[in-house]
Design a protein around this motif. Structure first.
Motif, PDB file in Angstrom:
ATOM      1  N   ALA A  54       0.828  -1.208   0.000  1.00 25.79           N
ATOM      2  CA  ALA A  54       0.000   0.000   0.000  1.00 25.79           C
ATOM      3  C   ALA A  54       0.863   1.259   0.000  1.00 25.79           C
ATOM      4  N   VAL A  55       1.973   1.237   0.732  1.00 29.66           N
ATOM      5  CA  VAL A  55       2.890   2.384   0.734  1.00 29.66           C
ATOM      6  C   VAL A  55       3.501   2.573  -0.647  1.00 29.66           C
ATOM      7  N   PHE A  56       3.830   1.484  -1.328  1.00 28.27           N
ATOM      8  CA  PHE A  56       4.348   1.585  -2.693  1.00 28.27           C
ATOM      9  C   PHE A  56       3.327   2.238  -3.625  1.00 28.27           C
ATOM     10  N   ASN A  60       3.709   5.972  -5.613  1.00 28.97           N
ATOM     11  CA  ASN A  60       3.666   6.084  -7.068  1.00 28.97           C
ATOM     12  C   ASN A  60       2.451   6.847  -7.575  1.00 28.97           C
ATOM     13  N   GLY A  61       1.698   7.462  -6.681  1.00 29.49           N
ATOM     14  CA  GLY A  61       0.573   8.281  -7.093  1.00 29.49           C
ATOM     15  C   GLY A  61      -0.730   7.546  -7.237  1.00 29.49           C
ATOM     16  N   ALA A  62      -0.760   6.229  -6.977  1.00 28.52           N
ATOM     17  CA  ALA A  62      -2.006   5.449  -7.059  1.00 28.52           C
ATOM     18  C   ALA A  62      -2.681   5.486  -5.691  1.00 28.52           C
ATOM     19  N   TYR A  63      -3.284   6.628  -5.388  1.00 28.18           N
ATOM     20  CA  TYR A  63      -3.853   6.832  -4.060  1.00 28.18           C
ATOM     21  C   TYR A  63      -5.047   5.923  -3.795  1.00 28.18           C
ATOM     22  N   PHE A  64      -5.868   5.723  -4.803  1.00 31.54           N
ATOM     23  CA  PHE A  64      -7.044   4.871  -4.618  1.00 31.54           C
ATOM     24  C   PHE A  64      -6.622   3.430  -4.315  1.00 31.54           C
ATOM     25  N   LEU A  65      -5.673   2.901  -5.080  1.00 35.26           N
ATOM     26  CA  LEU A  65      -5.203   1.538  -4.840  1.00 35.26           C
ATOM     27  C   LEU A  65      -4.538   1.411  -3.470  1.00 35.26           C
ATOM     28  N   GLY A 132       3.241   9.447 -18.098  1.00 31.48           N
ATOM     29  CA  GLY A 132       3.472  10.198 -16.871  1.00 31.48           C
ATOM     30  C   GLY A 132       2.257  10.197 -15.971  1.00 31.48           C
ATOM     31  N   LEU A 133       2.507  10.417 -14.667  1.00 33.00           N
ATOM     32  CA  LEU A 133       1.408  10.427 -13.701  1.00 33.00           C
ATOM     33  C   LEU A 133       0.476  11.608 -13.901  1.00 33.00           C
ATOM     34  N   GLY A 134       1.026  12.723 -14.359  1.00 35.49           N
ATOM     35  CA  GLY A 134       0.185  13.899 -14.551  1.00 35.49           C
ATOM     36  C   GLY A 134      -0.900  13.669 -15.580  1.00 35.49           C
ATOM     37  N   GLU A 135      -0.552  13.035 -16.695  1.00 37.19           N
ATOM     38  CA  GLU A 135      -1.548  12.764 -17.729  1.00 37.19           C
ATOM     39  C   GLU A 135      -2.472  11.620 -17.330  1.00 37.19           C
TER      40      GLU A 135
END
Length: 289
Positions: A54-56, A60-65, A132-135
């Protein structure tokens, strides 16, 4: 595109430190899940590995996961497994004899084949474009994840759901046991006890009259000896039965007298009986007998 790809493939010092520290913790937890002898310790190790995953996800920006990994998998499913294991009482003393011969070799072969397939898939994987995470999270992390699951990967999602439902139904079928014979009534059970010469009357209540009524204190028989039947067999196996011998009762009486002296009470005051039975002095004399 070249600069974007280089930026996406570059790892900062903080990310590298986080990966190596948490990666070691995750792998250690996974190994402990397999190698631990006690099922409770294995479940706790697996819960720790899921928290690291979950910390990983969060890093990496996958807040929901990340939130789902903690709330659903670690907080609900794994804790349910842990509580079931603790209630059932699975220990290292349980029988490890195989009911199906050769299942270990079959499991080892399937694991080896899955490992080869996984390594081949990772080796042939290629990523040519970096969005990219932004897109990817332009419209929101939850919205982007939902768009991928219900459009591009909808068939994989449905197949995974069908497999999980099949596994749940299979577990219920395997654990269900049909009763093959009629349950005995209370009268039949009492008649069987009489024929076998077992304890016919009800078991004596635990506790010592006029002093204690705890479940870990055996009751006294008319001759002053203790009754083992008044204490649960589980407590006897654990060695959690209190001593109610004459010496122990004498020490308890001396402690009560010291407490009364410290509280300023007179020693001539009559003591009240907690169960309305034999007085403490009479009970002590019965225990000495």
């Amino acid at each position: 595109m070249t600069g974007l790809a280089a930026a996406a493939s570059t790892t900062s010092t903080g990310e590298a430190v986080q990966f190596w520290i948490l990666g070691i913790v995750a792998v250690s937890g996974a190994l402990c899940t397999i190698l631990m002898k006690r099922a409770v310790h294995s479940a706790l190790s697996l819960a720790g590995t899921m928290i690291v995953l979950a910390v990983f996800y969060l890093a990496n920006g996958a807040y929901f996961l990340g939130v789902v990994q903690i709330v659903v998998y670690t907080g609900a499913i794994m804790m349910l497994f842990l509580f079931v294991v603790m209630l059932v009482g699975v220990t290292a003393a349980d029988s490890l004899k195989e009911t199906l011969k050769g299942q270990r070799w079959l499991a080892a072969g399937l694991g080896l084949g899955f490992g080869i397939l996984l390594i081949a898939g990772i080796a042939n994987a290629s990523l040519k474009e970096f969005n990219g995470l932004g897109e990817a999270n332009a419209g929101g992390n939850v919205q982007g994840l939902a768009a991928l699951i219900f459009t591009k990967y909808v068939f994989a999602f449905e197949i995974t759901g069908a497999l999980l439902i099949t596994a749940a139904v299979g577990a219920m079928v395997l654990t269900h046991r049909e009763r093959t014979e009629r349950a005995k009534s209370q009268r039949e059970q009492s008649e069987a006890r009489v024929r076998e010469g077992k304890q016919v009357p009800p078991l004596p209540a635990p506790g010592v009259y006029a002093r204690h009524n705890a479940v870990d204190i055996p009751g006294l028989l008319p001759d002053g000896t203790t009754s083992d039947l008044s204490v649960s067999p589980t407590l006897r196996e654990r060695g959690q039965v209190r001593d109610v011998s004459g010496e122990s009762l004498a020490e308890l009486k001396a402690l009560e007298e010291r407490s009364e002296d410290w509280l300023g009470r007179g020693s001539d005051e009559p003591r009240s009986s907690s169960s309305g039975g034999v007085a403490p002095k009479e009970h002590k004399e019965g225990a000495k007998k």
